[in-house]
Design an enzyme around this catalytic site. Sequence first.
Site, PDB file in Angstrom:
ATOM      1  N   ASN A  10       0.869  -1.179   0.000  1.00 37.12           N
ATOM      2  CA  ASN A  10       0.000   0.000   0.000  1.00 37.12           C
ATOM      3  C   ASN A  10       0.908   1.232   0.000  1.00 37.12           C
ATOM      4  OD1 ASN A  10      -1.934   1.947   0.311  1.00 37.12           O
ATOM      5  ND2 ASN A  10      -2.533   1.354   2.377  1.00 37.12           N
ATOM      6  N   LYS A  12       0.102   4.246  -0.414  1.00 37.82           N
ATOM      7  CA  LYS A  12      -0.562   5.413   0.181  1.00 37.82           C
ATOM      8  C   LYS A  12      -0.313   6.654  -0.690  1.00 37.82           C
ATOM      9  CE  LYS A  12      -0.361   3.134   4.638  1.00 37.82           C
ATOM     10  NZ  LYS A  12      -0.274   3.249   6.103  1.00 37.82           N
ATOM     11  N   HIS A  94      -9.582   0.730   4.506  1.00 37.52           N
ATOM     12  CA  HIS A  94      -8.333   0.935   5.232  1.00 37.52           C
ATOM     13  C   HIS A  94      -8.578   1.859   6.421  1.00 37.52           C
ATOM     14  CE1 HIS A  94      -4.233   2.177   6.190  1.00 37.52           C
ATOM     15  NE2 HIS A  94      -3.854   1.065   5.608  1.00 37.52           N
ATOM     16  N   GLU A  96      -7.086   4.303   7.527  1.00 37.43           N
ATOM     17  CA  GLU A  96      -6.975   5.747   7.251  1.00 37.43           C
ATOM     18  C   GLU A  96      -8.244   6.272   6.578  1.00 37.43           C
ATOM     19  OE1 GLU A  96      -3.245   5.434   5.227  1.00 37.43           O
ATOM     20  OE2 GLU A  96      -2.324   4.853   7.128  1.00 37.43           O
ATOM     21  N   GLU A 164      -5.520  -5.365  10.168  1.00 33.24           N
ATOM     22  CA  GLU A 164      -4.513  -4.364  10.476  1.00 33.24           C
ATOM     23  C   GLU A 164      -4.838  -3.682  11.798  1.00 33.24           C
ATOM     24  OE1 GLU A 164      -2.367  -2.629   6.830  1.00 33.24           O
ATOM     25  OE2 GLU A 164      -4.357  -1.763   6.829  1.00 33.24           O
ATOM     26  N   GLY A 170       2.227   2.169  10.862  1.00 34.91           N
ATOM     27  CA  GLY A 170       3.115   3.314  10.763  1.00 34.91           C
ATOM     28  C   GLY A 170       3.711   3.768  12.086  1.00 34.91           C
ATOM     29  N   SER A 210       3.082  -2.244  10.190  1.00 36.76           N
ATOM     30  CA  SER A 210       4.536  -2.148  10.364  1.00 36.76           C
ATOM     31  C   SER A 210       5.268  -3.459  10.044  1.00 36.76           C
ATOM     32  CB  SER A 210       4.885  -1.656  11.782  1.00 36.76           C
ATOM     33  OG  SER A 210       4.333  -0.363  12.001  1.00 36.76           O
TER      34      SER A 210
END
Length: 247
Positions: A10, A12, A94, A96, A164, A170, A210
């Site tokens: 991904n 991003k 996702h 985010e 996730e 991150g 991560s």
Amino acid sequence: MSRKFFVGGNWKMNGDKKSLGELIQTLNSAKLDANVEVVCGAPAIYLDFVQSKMDAKLCAAAQNCYKVAKGAFTGEISPAMIKDCGVKWVILGHSERRHVFGESDELIGQKTAHALENGLCVIACIGEKLDEREAGITEKVVFAQTKVIADNVKDWTKVVLAYEPVWAIGTGKTASPQQAQEVHDKLRGWVKANVSEAVANSVRIIYGGSVTGGTCKELASQKDVDGFLVGGASLKAEFVDIINAKV
């Protein structure tokens, strides 16, 4: 039943034509495990570019799409447009999209249904935040998220579930292999109880949060971890090591 290992990158909102072109060249020329399906989520504006540069052993993915085919939805892209670029995968739900852009479970379910109806394959993301894990409601959260996705899926061969934990994205924190395996095992149990045993045995449940060249081998050895959704490390040469985690 053996499930084909699946590694998604991904990217991003990162990269430009120069850096992504170099990354694709690295992936094209690398010796990748032929038993792994590799899909890279590119920024929408570069989907055409990325798809045209990639070898047949790699696939591009959109990072999001909308729930209808066309219309007055400024800034959105549809599954029809994604397919028109020769791309067959999309990442939906996702964290985010959920937590930065406020997408609800309901909207993610609608997007999933529309993407699948229009012939895309979906990487459907689920996962709990840190306060939810600390409150002991990880299962409740991920089961509720999974239910909304499952309610909108007819053909599970076109879906990969990506677990996730939001606290590990991150942050440099990774769920331990045991933590990942525990949630994946419970997710598979949920699918068995609520969809079917056949789907539970065949659906790929991948881990994201991560993942690095250093953590991937032990994670990949877990019985119910069928691959990864990789963020930052997918923009680096170590992505090759992650793809080859089972070798």
